[in-house]
Design a protein around this motif. Structure first.
Motif, short mmCIF file in Angstrom:
data_model
loop_
_atom_site.label_atom_id
_atom_site.label_comp_id
_atom_site.label_asym_id
_atom_site.label_seq_id
_atom_site.Cartn_x
_atom_site.Cartn_y
_atom_site.Cartn_z
N ARG A 467 16.53 -12.17 11.29
CA ARG A 467 15.34 -12.23 12.16
C ARG A 467 14.58 -13.53 11.95
O ARG A 467 14.22 -14.22 12.92
CB ARG A 467 14.45 -11.02 11.84
CG ARG A 467 13.15 -10.92 12.63
CD ARG A 467 12.37 -9.69 12.16
NE ARG A 467 11.14 -9.49 12.88
CZ ARG A 467 10.27 -8.50 12.62
NH1 ARG A 467 10.54 -7.63 11.66
NH2 ARG A 467 9.16 -8.38 13.32
N VAL A 468 14.35 -13.90 10.70
CA VAL A 468 13.58 -15.11 10.40
C VAL A 468 14.39 -16.36 10.73
O VAL A 468 13.85 -17.33 11.29
CB VAL A 468 13.14 -15.12 8.92
CG1 VAL A 468 12.46 -16.44 8.56
CG2 VAL A 468 12.20 -13.96 8.64
N LEU A 469 15.68 -16.35 10.42
CA LEU A 469 16.51 -17.51 10.73
C LEU A 469 16.55 -17.77 12.23
O LEU A 469 16.53 -18.92 12.69
CB LEU A 469 17.93 -17.31 10.20
CG LEU A 469 18.09 -17.25 8.67
CD1 LEU A 469 19.54 -17.01 8.30
CD2 LEU A 469 17.57 -18.52 8.02
N ALA A 470 16.61 -16.69 13.02
CA ALA A 470 16.61 -16.85 14.48
C ALA A 470 15.31 -17.49 14.96
O ALA A 470 15.31 -18.35 15.85
CB ALA A 470 16.82 -15.48 15.15
N ALA A 471 14.19 -17.07 14.37
CA ALA A 471 12.91 -17.66 14.74
C ALA A 471 12.87 -19.15 14.41
O ALA A 471 12.37 -19.97 15.19
CB ALA A 471 11.78 -16.92 14.03
#
Length: 586
Positions: A467-471
């Protein structure tokens, strides 16, 4: 008319503490079955006090409480008693009618007045222990508004609370008390030097007590200055060179030691700690034929070595002086002996602009102009305005049309407050998929985009990391906000592979926030050091929801220093234009 009360010197002036007592009073009145009007009166007063821009003690001393909307003569009298004596008789009498542990339930994560009222009225749950039994027996899930998931969450919250209970205080709660007492000690008769010591001086996230060190020819008057200080609840002990007290505010213990000035530096070093750091230095001293203690540095023949300051002590050991924030035996001794310890750690004076601020446009307490003028009064040159985005309904998140209307007001404020620049930004929610809450066509128009997680903290490590990497892959993201989501002593960090997050931030040129809100201090200093080692961009932020929160920058800077961050590692030590240019470098 103002009640016939002659206020004395204010004792309890912490607005948050006073507001919390008023909310506790509201809860107890609700449980007692009092009218909604009377209950709400205390809630309204709590909000008034918590968001008061002026000094509470001065308002009480000057008899101006009734000038505050919603505070009548009766409540003004009770508040005067509370602020001037540290207790409210009406509250003590009401509290005595209920189990002693009932209000303790309010300290559990995600437990508010409505839940406490339901648990008490339906299950007679009057303590944390009662609640734990009720959850394990499966009785809580039967209540309206609860369920099996709520039960499990309550048990998790109890575990978190117990780990923190009775142990340490947040630095943000202890430091203002400590600094106020330090100023009083410095003004005491005969004081030559005085300083904070212990974990407060090292700016640890949490502290168990406060250490004060002073030098003077005669200790008595200095010790009396602490024993007689406003806000002291109890003098625990007082001898020839030491005085220990417990404060009304925060139930905080404070220890003062007074020594001859020739012993000040070694005593200050000794009582600053940490223990692990001291052990390393004493061993080094032993190798050089020196014995190091709070009473000085002595050679093997008993000769006392003059140590006028801490820098001298470190020079005697053949090493650089180690700043207090770094004295944790985390490699600082080796670096200092090799002459490789950073000597340009970031300071509060280096910071030109404050990152991460909210106003009345979302869940802030002050207008844009009030925030701008407060930032300017602190010597700042710019402030990033980053309201919540639309998904954050709970925090008054802005729809796109509202966001664009805010830009117009920002332009007006910038014209009205010369020398201070508000930057147009947003704290956009990172959705469960890793997408950002606004479309790219909106984000690309903003000067500063912070992305944070505010919901779904319970995702597993793999899900949260993805989730954070995608952001971070979003080309319009500038800053990753409070990256681990923790609330110290209240909510554990969510599961996250931080090494991967920091590496992706470096690759994408996204800055990582060091959030200075005392309950967050997110990222923690260990991650700051990892980020510095990887060359990740960093910002220090205040996460301000009111004018007073702008001072949270000091806690962010302290965390940055504990993580070995230098001025050049922190983007908002630059001018506004240079800061924005650095954010745009992807």
């Amino acid at each position: 008319m103002t009640p016939d009360v002659t206020p004395s010197t204010a004792v309890l002036t912490d607005k948050a503490a006073v507001a919390q007592l008023l909310r506790d009073m509201s809860l107890l009145l609700q449980l007692q079955g009092q009218s909604g009007f009377r209950v709400r009166a205390y809630d309204i007063a709590a909000d008034r006090i918590a968001n008061l821009p002026q000094d509470l003690g001065a308002i009480v001393t000057e008899g101006r409480l009734q000038e505050l909307q919603g505070i009548g003569p009766g409540l003004a009298e009770k508040l005067t008693e509370l602020v001037t004596t540290g207790r409210m008789t009406a509250f003590e009498e009401l509290k005595a009618q209920f189990p002693a542990g009932l209000l303790e339930l309010m300290k559990l994560p995600d437990v508010g007045p409505k839940k406490v009222a339901a648990l008490w009225s339906e299950l007679q749950v009057g303590s944390v222990e009662d609640l734990e039994r009720a959850c394990k027996d499966g009785r809580v899930r039967e209540l309206k508004g609860f369920g099996p998931k709520s039960e499990a969450k309550l048990l998790d919250g109890i575990a978190v609370y117990r780990r923190a209970r009775g142990e340490r205080k947040l630095l943000g709660d202890a430091l203002p008390i400590a600094e106020g007492l330090l100023e009083r000690i410095r003004q005491a008769p005969g004081v030559v030097r005085a300083s904070l010591g212990g974990s407060v001086r090292r700016r640890a996230e949490t502290v168990s007590d406060v250490d004060l060190i002073a030098s003077a020819k005669e200790a008595g008057p200095v010790l009396d200055a602490l024993a007689n200080a406003p806000g002291v609840a109890t003098v625990i002990g007082k001898g020839d060179s030491k005085c220990s007290v417990r404060m009304v505010q925060g139930d905080l213990q404070v220890d003062l030691r007074v020594l001859p000035d020739e012993d000040f530096a070694t005593a200050l070093h000794h009582f600053t700690g940490s223990k692990a750091h001291h052990i390393r230095l004493r061993n080094l001293g032993h190798e050089k034929g020196l014995k190091i203690s709070e009473w000085g540095v002595h050679r093997e023949d008993g000769t006392k070595v003059p140590v006028p300051d801490e820098a001298t002590l470190y020079r005697l050991l053949g090493m650089q002086e180690v700043p207090p924030e770094l004295r944790e035996d985390n490699g600082e001794v080796e670096a200092a002996r090799a002459g490789k310890l950073p000597e340009d750690l970031v300071t509060l004076e280096d910071v030109q602009g404050a990152v991460h601020a909210h106003s009345t446009w979302s869940d802030g307490r002050n207008t844009l102009e009030e925030m701008a003028r407060a930032a300017q009064a602190l010597g700042l040159k710019y402030l990033t305005i980053t309201e919540h985005s639309e998904a954050a309904i709970h925090a008054g998140g802005l729809k796109v049309d509202d966001l664009k209307r805010q830009w117009e007001e920002i332009d007006r404020v910038n014209a009205a407050v010369p020398g201070m620049r508000l930057l147009k930004g947003i704290e956009v929610d990172i959705l469960e998929s890793g997408a950002l809450d606004y479309a790219d066509s909106v984000l690309e128009q903003l000067e500063v985009v912070i992305a944070s997680i505010h919901v779904r903290h319970s995702m597993d490590e793999d899900q949260m990391t993805r989730r954070v990497l995608a952001a971070l892959d979003n080309p319009h993201l500038h800053i990753l906000g409070h990256p681990t989501g923790r609330l110290i002593q209240s909510r554990e960090p969510y599961a996250l592979r931080m090494e991967e997050v920091l590496e992706r931030a470096r690759e994408r040129g996204v800055a990582v926030e060091i959030n200075g809100k005392p309950a967050r201090l997110d990222i923690k200093s260990e991650y700051v050091r990892q980020a510095v080692g990887r060359g990740v961009k960093l910002v220090v932020s205040c996460d301000a929801h009111r004018q007073e929160d702008l001072k949270n920058l000091a806690f962010a800077v302290a965390t940055a220093r504990r993580g070995w961050a230098r001025k050049q590692d922190i983007l908002n030590t630059r001018s506004a234009e240079s800061f924005l240019a650095a954010l745009r470098e992807r």
